[in-house]
Design a protein around this motif. Sequence first.
Motif, PDB file in Angstrom:
ATOM      1  N   GLY A  25      -1.532  14.205  -7.429  1.00 29.64           N
ATOM      2  CA  GLY A  25      -1.118  14.222  -6.031  1.00 29.64           C
ATOM      3  C   GLY A  25      -1.934  13.311  -5.128  1.00 29.64           C
ATOM      4  N   LEU A  26      -2.693  12.393  -5.722  1.00 29.42           N
ATOM      5  CA  LEU A  26      -3.550  11.501  -4.957  1.00 29.42           C
ATOM      6  C   LEU A  26      -2.751  10.697  -3.930  1.00 29.42           C
ATOM      7  N   GLY A  27      -1.623  10.169  -4.358  1.00 35.29           N
ATOM      8  CA  GLY A  27      -0.782   9.381  -3.450  1.00 35.29           C
ATOM      9  C   GLY A  27      -0.272  10.206  -2.292  1.00 35.29           C
ATOM     10  N   LEU A  28       0.023  11.480  -2.554  1.00 33.38           N
ATOM     11  CA  LEU A  28       0.499  12.364  -1.491  1.00 33.38           C
ATOM     12  C   LEU A  28      -0.596  12.595  -0.445  1.00 33.38           C
ATOM     13  N   LEU A  29      -1.835  12.748  -0.886  1.00 28.66           N
ATOM     14  CA  LEU A  29      -2.958  12.910   0.045  1.00 28.66           C
ATOM     15  C   LEU A  29      -3.154  11.646   0.888  1.00 28.66           C
ATOM     16  N   ILE A  30      -3.032  10.488   0.243  1.00 27.76           N
ATOM     17  CA  ILE A  30      -3.164   9.219   0.974  1.00 27.76           C
ATOM     18  C   ILE A  30      -2.062   9.096   2.023  1.00 27.76           C
ATOM     19  N   LEU A  31      -0.823   9.358   1.615  1.00 30.30           N
ATOM     20  CA  LEU A  31       0.304   9.251   2.545  1.00 30.30           C
ATOM     21  C   LEU A  31       0.205  10.260   3.685  1.00 30.30           C
ATOM     22  N   LEU A  32      -0.217  11.494   3.387  1.00 34.34           N
ATOM     23  CA  LEU A  32      -0.351  12.512   4.422  1.00 34.34           C
ATOM     24  C   LEU A  32      -1.426  12.126   5.440  1.00 34.34           C
ATOM     25  N   SER A  33      -2.560  11.662   4.956  1.00 35.94           N
ATOM     26  CA  SER A  33      -3.637  11.238   5.837  1.00 35.94           C
ATOM     27  C   SER A  33      -3.198  10.067   6.716  1.00 35.94           C
ATOM     28  N   TRP A  34      -2.547   9.102   6.089  1.00 32.67           N
ATOM     29  CA  TRP A  34      -2.050   7.921   6.797  1.00 32.67           C
ATOM     30  C   TRP A  34      -1.033   8.312   7.859  1.00 32.67           C
ATOM     31  N   LEU A  84       0.831  -1.206   0.000  1.00 24.49           N
ATOM     32  CA  LEU A  84       0.000   0.000   0.000  1.00 24.49           C
ATOM     33  C   LEU A  84       0.864   1.255   0.000  1.00 24.49           C
ATOM     34  N   PHE A  85       1.964   1.214   0.735  1.00 22.76           N
ATOM     35  CA  PHE A  85       2.887   2.348   0.767  1.00 22.76           C
ATOM     36  C   PHE A  85       3.467   2.610  -0.627  1.00 22.76           C
ATOM     37  N   LEU A  86       3.902   1.544  -1.299  1.00 20.33           N
ATOM     38  CA  LEU A  86       4.488   1.693  -2.628  1.00 20.33           C
ATOM     39  C   LEU A  86       3.457   2.150  -3.664  1.00 20.33           C
ATOM     40  N   ILE A  87       2.225   1.651  -3.549  1.00 23.10           N
ATOM     41  CA  ILE A  87       1.157   2.085  -4.453  1.00 23.10           C
ATOM     42  C   ILE A  87       0.868   3.569  -4.234  1.00 23.10           C
ATOM     43  N   SER A  88       0.857   4.009  -2.989  1.00 21.77           N
ATOM     44  CA  SER A  88       0.627   5.425  -2.699  1.00 21.77           C
ATOM     45  C   SER A  88       1.726   6.290  -3.291  1.00 21.77           C
ATOM     46  N   LEU A  89       2.966   5.821  -3.208  1.00 19.99           N
ATOM     47  CA  LEU A  89       4.072   6.557  -3.833  1.00 19.99           C
ATOM     48  C   LEU A  89       3.891   6.644  -5.342  1.00 19.99           C
TER      49      LEU A  89
END
Length: 136
Positions: free
Chosen positions: A31-40, A19-24
């Motif tokens: 910037g979808l992955g950045l929003l996911i990573l920031l929220s997480w 999930l981390f790699l998919i978010s990257l």
Amino acid sequence: MEQPLYEEHPVMFAAHPLLFLISLALIPVYGLGLLILLSWWLQCLGTTVTVTTQRTVVRKGILAKYTNEVYHEHVRNIRVGQSILQRLFGVGLVEIASAGSADHEIAVADLPRANEIKAIVDRYRTSGAVGALGFR
């Protein structure tokens, strides 16, 4: 006297590396992955588990706060759950139920050294119960 023995936040990469790699990989997509990573990251940062010689405390939230604690002498059941990848990375889900609850009162996923939490609580719940009876 109460002494802290364990204090951690849930982890991101070790708990869910795929999930981390998919978010990257999703960062270039608006910037979808950045929003996911920031929220997480904020969710992990806002959760703290502290295990002391007397109790386990979970604090959640950054702006609004939620705290739950269970004294070791009242612990009825401890459950540690780990997938294969989580076992490899040494993280897991910890659930603690007390005698006063039908369900678990504390449940935190993605904690590093989850089995260490279980060992600490087991050690202090039995020593506390023995001490309360007056035996050593």
